[in-house]
Motif scaffolding. Structure first.
Motif, PDB file in Angstrom:
ATOM      1  N   LEU A  96      -1.816  20.298   1.118  1.00 19.62           N
ATOM      2  CA  LEU A  96      -0.808  20.882   0.187  1.00 19.62           C
ATOM      3  C   LEU A  96      -1.585  21.863  -1.069  1.00 19.62           C
ATOM      4  O   LEU A  96      -1.328  22.877  -1.225  1.00 19.62           O
ATOM      5  N   HIS A  97      -2.554  20.907  -1.412  1.00 22.11           N
ATOM      6  CA  HIS A  97      -3.219  21.357  -2.559  1.00 22.11           C
ATOM      7  C   HIS A  97      -4.067  22.537  -2.046  1.00 22.11           C
ATOM      8  O   HIS A  97      -4.347  23.705  -2.783  1.00 22.11           O
ATOM      9  N   ILE A  98      -5.034  22.074  -0.976  1.00 26.92           N
ATOM     10  CA  ILE A  98      -5.712  23.407  -0.610  1.00 26.92           C
ATOM     11  C   ILE A  98      -4.849  24.597  -0.034  1.00 26.92           C
ATOM     12  O   ILE A  98      -5.537  25.710  -0.593  1.00 26.92           O
ATOM     13  N   VAL A  99      -3.960  24.392   0.498  1.00 25.33           N
ATOM     14  CA  VAL A  99      -3.024  25.413   0.742  1.00 25.33           C
ATOM     15  C   VAL A  99      -2.445  26.297  -0.335  1.00 25.33           C
ATOM     16  O   VAL A  99      -2.455  27.725  -0.523  1.00 25.33           O
ATOM     17  N   ALA A 100      -1.969  25.697  -1.247  1.00 27.59           N
ATOM     18  CA  ALA A 100      -1.254  26.218  -2.675  1.00 27.59           C
ATOM     19  C   ALA A 100      -2.308  27.021  -3.289  1.00 27.59           C
ATOM     20  O   ALA A 100      -2.116  28.191  -3.870  1.00 27.59           O
TER      21      ALA A 100
ATOM     22  N   GLU B 172       0.801  -1.223  -0.201  1.00 25.08           N
ATOM     23  CA  GLU B 172       0.147  -0.041   0.051  1.00 25.08           C
ATOM     24  C   GLU B 172       0.842   1.315  -0.025  1.00 25.08           C
ATOM     25  O   GLU B 172       0.531   2.228  -0.801  1.00 25.08           O
ATOM     26  N   VAL B 173       1.669   1.286   0.661  1.00 24.52           N
ATOM     27  CA  VAL B 173       2.670   2.490   0.865  1.00 24.52           C
ATOM     28  C   VAL B 173       3.603   2.494  -0.489  1.00 24.52           C
ATOM     29  O   VAL B 173       3.981   3.847  -0.940  1.00 24.52           O
ATOM     30  N   SER B 174       3.694   1.604  -1.143  1.00 20.12           N
ATOM     31  CA  SER B 174       4.358   1.621  -2.363  1.00 20.12           C
ATOM     32  C   SER B 174       3.519   2.138  -3.473  1.00 20.12           C
ATOM     33  O   SER B 174       3.988   2.744  -4.516  1.00 20.12           O
ATOM     34  N   GLU B 175       2.244   2.159  -3.273  1.00 20.60           N
ATOM     35  CA  GLU B 175       1.382   2.971  -4.265  1.00 20.60           C
ATOM     36  C   GLU B 175       1.386   4.319  -4.409  1.00 20.60           C
ATOM     37  O   GLU B 175       0.714   4.934  -5.361  1.00 20.60           O
ATOM     38  N   THR B 176       1.942   5.061  -3.354  1.00 20.52           N
ATOM     39  CA  THR B 176       1.552   6.302  -3.242  1.00 20.52           C
ATOM     40  C   THR B 176       1.790   7.212  -4.289  1.00 20.52           C
ATOM     41  O   THR B 176       1.099   8.041  -4.533  1.00 20.52           O
ATOM     42  N   PRO B 177       3.180   7.235  -4.901  1.00 18.10           N
ATOM     43  CA  PRO B 177       3.344   7.916  -6.072  1.00 18.10           C
ATOM     44  C   PRO B 177       2.336   7.765  -7.006  1.00 18.10           C
ATOM     45  O   PRO B 177       1.650   9.133  -7.487  1.00 18.10           O
ATOM     46  N   GLU B 178       1.807   6.660  -7.357  1.00 21.13           N
ATOM     47  CA  GLU B 178       0.597   6.637  -8.399  1.00 21.13           C
ATOM     48  C   GLU B 178      -0.638   7.276  -7.691  1.00 21.13           C
ATOM     49  O   GLU B 178      -1.690   7.888  -8.522  1.00 21.13           O
ATOM     50  N   ARG B 179      -1.100   7.084  -6.439  1.00 18.56           N
ATOM     51  CA  ARG B 179      -2.227   7.570  -5.955  1.00 18.56           C
ATOM     52  C   ARG B 179      -2.064   8.970  -6.189  1.00 18.56           C
ATOM     53  O   ARG B 179      -3.080   9.760  -6.122  1.00 18.56           O
ATOM     54  N   PHE B 180      -0.885   9.710  -5.944  1.00 19.28           N
ATOM     55  CA  PHE B 180      -0.909  11.223  -5.759  1.00 19.28           C
ATOM     56  C   PHE B 180      -1.168  11.591  -7.250  1.00 19.28           C
ATOM     57  O   PHE B 180      -1.853  12.600  -7.607  1.00 19.28           O
ATOM     58  N   ARG B 181      -0.651  10.807  -8.275  1.00 25.56           N
ATOM     59  CA  ARG B 181      -1.096  11.182  -9.619  1.00 25.56           C
ATOM     60  C   ARG B 181      -2.643  11.316  -9.949  1.00 25.56           C
ATOM     61  O   ARG B 181      -3.209  12.128 -10.701  1.00 25.56           O
ATOM     62  N   VAL B 182      -3.334  10.103  -9.511  1.00 30.93           N
ATOM     63  CA  VAL B 182      -4.614  10.109  -9.570  1.00 30.93           C
ATOM     64  C   VAL B 182      -5.312  11.112  -8.967  1.00 30.93           C
ATOM     65  O   VAL B 182      -6.261  11.868  -9.666  1.00 30.93           O
ATOM     66  N   HIS B 183      -4.903  11.449  -7.797  1.00 26.43           N
ATOM     67  CA  HIS B 183      -5.507  12.442  -6.938  1.00 26.43           C
ATOM     68  C   HIS B 183      -5.448  13.852  -7.640  1.00 26.43           C
ATOM     69  O   HIS B 183      -6.355  14.484  -7.871  1.00 26.43           O
ATOM     70  N   ALA B 184      -4.180  14.258  -7.980  1.00 23.97           N
ATOM     71  CA  ALA B 184      -3.964  15.628  -8.777  1.00 23.97           C
ATOM     72  C   ALA B 184      -4.944  15.474 -10.107  1.00 23.97           C
ATOM     73  O   ALA B 184      -5.512  16.652 -10.259  1.00 23.97           O
ATOM     74  N   ALA B 185      -5.024  14.560 -10.616  1.00 27.62           N
ATOM     75  CA  ALA B 185      -5.747  14.452 -11.999  1.00 27.62           C
ATOM     76  C   ALA B 185      -7.241  14.789 -11.648  1.00 27.62           C
ATOM     77  O   ALA B 185      -7.842  15.408 -12.498  1.00 27.62           O
ATOM     78  N   ALA B 186      -7.749  13.894 -10.892  1.00 30.12           N
ATOM     79  CA  ALA B 186      -9.280  14.020 -10.620  1.00 30.12           C
ATOM     80  C   ALA B 186      -9.555  15.285  -9.890  1.00 30.12           C
ATOM     81  O   ALA B 186     -10.942  15.806 -10.219  1.00 30.12           O
ATOM     82  N   HIS B 187      -8.802  16.081  -9.245  1.00 29.23           N
ATOM     83  CA  HIS B 187      -9.070  16.969  -8.214  1.00 29.23           C
ATOM     84  C   HIS B 187      -8.809  18.555  -8.672  1.00 29.23           C
ATOM     85  O   HIS B 187      -9.000  19.404  -7.980  1.00 29.23           O
ATOM     86  N   ALA B 188      -8.307  18.650  -9.916  1.00 30.82           N
ATOM     87  CA  ALA B 188      -7.839  20.102 -10.277  1.00 30.82           C
ATOM     88  C   ALA B 188      -8.878  21.019 -10.107  1.00 30.82           C
ATOM     89  O   ALA B 188      -8.715  21.972  -9.489  1.00 30.82           O
ATOM     90  N   ASN B 189     -10.014  20.925 -10.760  1.00 29.53           N
ATOM     91  CA  ASN B 189     -10.946  21.882 -10.760  1.00 29.53           C
ATOM     92  C   ASN B 189     -11.574  22.076  -9.332  1.00 29.53           C
ATOM     93  O   ASN B 189     -11.872  22.924  -8.813  1.00 29.53           O
ATOM     94  N   LEU B 190     -11.774  20.864  -8.540  1.00 23.98           N
ATOM     95  CA  LEU B 190     -12.216  20.829  -7.092  1.00 23.98           C
ATOM     96  C   LEU B 190     -11.479  21.983  -6.201  1.00 23.98           C
ATOM     97  O   LEU B 190     -11.947  22.699  -5.492  1.00 23.98           O
TER      98      LEU B 190
END
Length: 334
Positions: A163-167, A11-29
């Protein structure tokens, strides 16, 4: 010794890919949320969470106060759930952090905050959480299923979300541009050399984890994981606070886990660690240095490497990192 690949490791090894998924899905949010927060113009931020989620809130406190200059406080969920009291939060941005979003005390606090007039934002991994119907803005962490009891990628995805919220709230173009590099940096941290080894922990009954500022924020989570999966009593302190009394622990042999974040705090923190070494403390340093990235990312990179190290040490010690004795994945408190 050959060890099996635990769920925690996977699970911890998945983190880089989960970050990519998160950033792509939530840009407008995040863009729209930032506009909503600026229009609401909160006077302070109030954070609700338990355990690892509460530790993510400590990182949020430092990030919001340092980058935005807005005070942040941490909730005592039992005020609503046990004592039945409501707080005046009408000028607060309330950030609710939870893996499952189902603990009764967290839900009670969220309902009370919403009723008080707060702007409520929920960071939750379980998209079926009741918080989706309570919060003004619901942000799925998109960490994917996390079956190991010890939370790892959900914690890191929470920090990524903060980080996204604050940035976006600050409209910090430099920080936003750096955010795109973070998944790659997390993969580099995974591939880096271990920093914490069996010989540091195997004979310990207790230890102290020290950091300053953002380092203290992750020291809380590091100490919890040492307790959870290695059954070693670990206590986190600010390195400055440690000098105000707890340093007397060094009168007995003591191992110190030093969380060294190379940011504005590093000079003061290093001076305090040098004082501890001079008094006989045995120090193991966890750090990550990358001069080309934002220092606000360094805590995430340190945690990425630490989670892999502590999982391996637990297996070497004969502990099951996926199923620590006496713990459950979803904790029901009120």
């Amino acid at each position: 010794m050959t060890t099996k690949k635990s769920l925690m490791f996977q699970e911890v090894s998945e983190t880089p890919e989960r970050f990519r998924v998160h950033a792509a899905a939530h840009a407008n949010l995040y863009f729209n949320l930032a506009k909503q927060i600026r229009a609401f113009s909160p006077e302070y931020v109030y954070i609700v969470g338990r355990g690892t989620s509460d530790h993510a809130g400590v990182y949020a406190k430092y990030l919001i106060e340092v980058e935005l200059g807005i005070p942040v406080s941490s909730a005592a969920p039992s005020v609503a759930s046990i004592f039945g009291k409501s707080l005046d939060l009408k000028r607060a941005l309330v950030i609710i952090i939870s893996q499952s979003g189902r603990s009764p005390d967290v839900l009670a606090q969220a309902k009370a905050a919403k009723a008080s007039g707060a702007l409520c934002v929920a960071l939750v991994n379980d998209e079926a959480s009741p918080l989706a119907d309570i919060a003004d803005v619901f942000i799925p962490l998109l960490a994917g299923p996390e079956k190991a009891v010890a939370a790892t990628k959900t914690y890191l995805c929470t920090l990524f979300s903060i980080l996204h919220i604050v940035a976006h709230w600050k409209n910090d173009e430099k920080l936003l541009s750096h955010m795109t590099t973070l998944p790659t940096l997390m993969a580099q941290a995974q591939a880096s050399k271990p920093q914490l080894h069996l010989d540091v922990l195997q004979n310990l009954r207790h230890c102290v984890v020290l950091g300053r500022g953002f380092g203290y924020a992750i020291a809380r989570e590091i100490s919890l994981k040492i307790k959870e999966i290695c059954a070693i009593q670990a206590e986190a302190f600010s390195s400055a606070e440690f000098l105000h009394g707890p340093i007397s622990l060094l009168n007995k042999q003591m191992t110190i886990i030093d969380i060294s974040v190379v940011d504005e705090s590093i000079v003061a923190h290093s001076e305090q660690i040098d004082e501890i070494k001079a008094r006989g403390g045995k120090v193991c340093t966890l750090s990550f240095i990358d001069a080309d990235t934002s220092p606000r990312f360094l805590p995430l990179l340190i945690m990425q490497r630490f989670y892999l190290d502590i999982e391996h040490i637990a297996q070497q010690m004969g502990c099951d990192p996926d199923n620590p004795v006496g713990l459950n994945k979803v904790t029901q408190t009120r």
